[in-house]
Design a protein around this motif. Sequence first.
Motif, PDB file in Angstrom:
ATOM      1  N   TYR A 106      -5.763  24.966  18.410  1.00  0.00           N
ATOM      2  CA  TYR A 106      -5.979  23.914  19.128  1.00  0.00           C
ATOM      3  C   TYR A 106      -5.111  24.373  19.886  1.00  0.00           C
ATOM      4  O   TYR A 106      -5.841  23.149  21.672  1.00  0.00           O
ATOM      5  N   GLN A 107      -4.264  24.875  20.457  1.00  0.00           N
ATOM      6  CA  GLN A 107      -3.533  24.667  21.835  1.00  0.00           C
ATOM      7  C   GLN A 107      -4.896  25.754  22.814  1.00  0.00           C
ATOM      8  O   GLN A 107      -4.919  25.102  23.815  1.00  0.00           O
ATOM      9  N   MET A 108      -5.391  26.769  21.969  1.00  0.00           N
ATOM     10  CA  MET A 108      -6.013  27.965  22.815  1.00  0.00           C
ATOM     11  C   MET A 108      -7.704  26.324  23.450  1.00  0.00           C
ATOM     12  O   MET A 108      -8.268  26.650  24.554  1.00  0.00           O
ATOM     13  N   ASN A 113     -10.409  23.561  27.651  1.00  0.00           N
ATOM     14  CA  ASN A 113     -11.361  22.425  27.734  1.00  0.00           C
ATOM     15  C   ASN A 113     -10.169  21.937  29.477  1.00  0.00           C
ATOM     16  O   ASN A 113     -11.216  21.686  30.476  1.00  0.00           O
ATOM     17  N   LEU A 114      -8.766  22.092  29.250  1.00  0.00           N
ATOM     18  CA  LEU A 114      -8.426  21.064  30.044  1.00  0.00           C
ATOM     19  C   LEU A 114      -8.572  21.848  31.870  1.00  0.00           C
ATOM     20  O   LEU A 114      -8.545  21.288  32.114  1.00  0.00           O
ATOM     21  N   ILE A 115      -8.483  23.430  31.367  1.00  0.00           N
ATOM     22  CA  ILE A 115      -7.843  24.361  32.781  1.00  0.00           C
ATOM     23  C   ILE A 115      -9.954  23.764  33.908  1.00  0.00           C
ATOM     24  O   ILE A 115      -9.806  24.014  34.574  1.00  0.00           O
ATOM     25  N   ALA A 117     -11.679  21.356  33.712  1.00  0.00           N
ATOM     26  CA  ALA A 117     -11.856  19.830  34.109  1.00  0.00           C
ATOM     27  C   ALA A 117     -10.481  19.285  35.590  1.00  0.00           C
ATOM     28  O   ALA A 117     -10.822  19.148  36.326  1.00  0.00           O
ATOM     29  N   ILE A 118      -9.794  20.720  35.173  1.00  0.00           N
ATOM     30  CA  ILE A 118      -8.755  20.472  36.572  1.00  0.00           C
ATOM     31  C   ILE A 118      -9.852  20.393  38.009  1.00  0.00           C
ATOM     32  O   ILE A 118      -9.344  20.036  38.831  1.00  0.00           O
ATOM     33  N   PHE A 119      -9.844  22.353  37.340  1.00  0.00           N
ATOM     34  CA  PHE A 119     -10.408  22.622  38.705  1.00  0.00           C
ATOM     35  C   PHE A 119     -11.307  21.748  39.190  1.00  0.00           C
ATOM     36  O   PHE A 119     -11.919  21.862  40.562  1.00  0.00           O
ATOM     37  N   SER A 120     -12.232  21.268  38.308  1.00  0.00           N
ATOM     38  CA  SER A 120     -13.619  19.741  38.956  1.00  0.00           C
ATOM     39  C   SER A 120     -13.344  18.986  39.049  1.00  0.00           C
ATOM     40  O   SER A 120     -13.322  18.288  39.932  1.00  0.00           O
ATOM     41  N   ALA A 155      -8.680  17.600  25.112  1.00  0.00           N
ATOM     42  CA  ALA A 155      -7.430  18.975  25.636  1.00  0.00           C
ATOM     43  C   ALA A 155      -6.586  18.472  25.917  1.00  0.00           C
ATOM     44  O   ALA A 155      -5.960  19.095  25.426  1.00  0.00           O
ATOM     45  N   VAL A 156      -6.358  16.977  26.109  1.00  0.00           N
ATOM     46  CA  VAL A 156      -5.129  16.632  25.774  1.00  0.00           C
ATOM     47  C   VAL A 156      -4.141  16.622  24.184  1.00  0.00           C
ATOM     48  O   VAL A 156      -3.043  17.166  23.956  1.00  0.00           O
TER      49      VAL A 156
END
Length: 245
Positions: A106-108, A113-115, A117-120, A155-156
């Motif tokens: 789940y952490q992977m 997914n989060l990284i 999304a943050i860049f976008s 993701a969170v």
Amino acid sequence: MSQKEPTMDTLLSENYTLEQSLSYQNRKTIAKMFRYIKTFSLGEYEIELIRKDILGMAAESEQRNEPLAEVMGKDPKIFCNDLLEAIGGIKVPRGRTCLRTAGWFYQMIGWLNLIPAIFSLCAILLGYVSAGTLLSGDPITEEMMFSIIISVLPAVLYIFAGHYAKKYSGDASRAGSALRWGIALMLFVIIYPILNNIISEYLAIEPRAYTTNEQILMGAPSILLSYIFPLLYMAGAYMNKKSVQ
């Protein structure tokens, strides 16, 4: 008269001095053992007491010119489990491996997914501040913001679920909390696609059309994993709970 327990400062000083006197191979073995020990809910003092015992064994093995495992008389992991029970009062829960496996997964998935999304999101904000549009000149749409939000939320959730799976894996007293996380993940797997479809229809977002091969390669494994890991999470929590009953 009982012997006075050493203070934390004394333990740290003695352990550091003893560790520096050991061979590189023994220090490497001990570091590996402590990566395992630190996955359990222990205080710093208990950890240093365990370290003292293991360092003493390692020093003895070097005096005898024998491998550390031979002086311990058993596999290092089993030896650590014995020390955990003797010093920390911790018995290794049966569901630990299941919970840690689910936690790593789940952490992977969460960070993968989060990284992006943050860049976008950063690109959208930068474009909006500088020109009121994307850097490419395209307008910022509801669909675009929705796609980012719909990536960030799971993701969170996955990152936190993975963190608590690993945190609770070695502590059977927190099995109830771990079980609730597993149930929440299973409910999320069931509800999330329905919610996604409702919002997509409201915003009139056309779903991407996949070819038959893509559906086979991407759809089935994804659905399978979506249900396997919540079940693994709940199974690990349940086994931990049974181990203290």
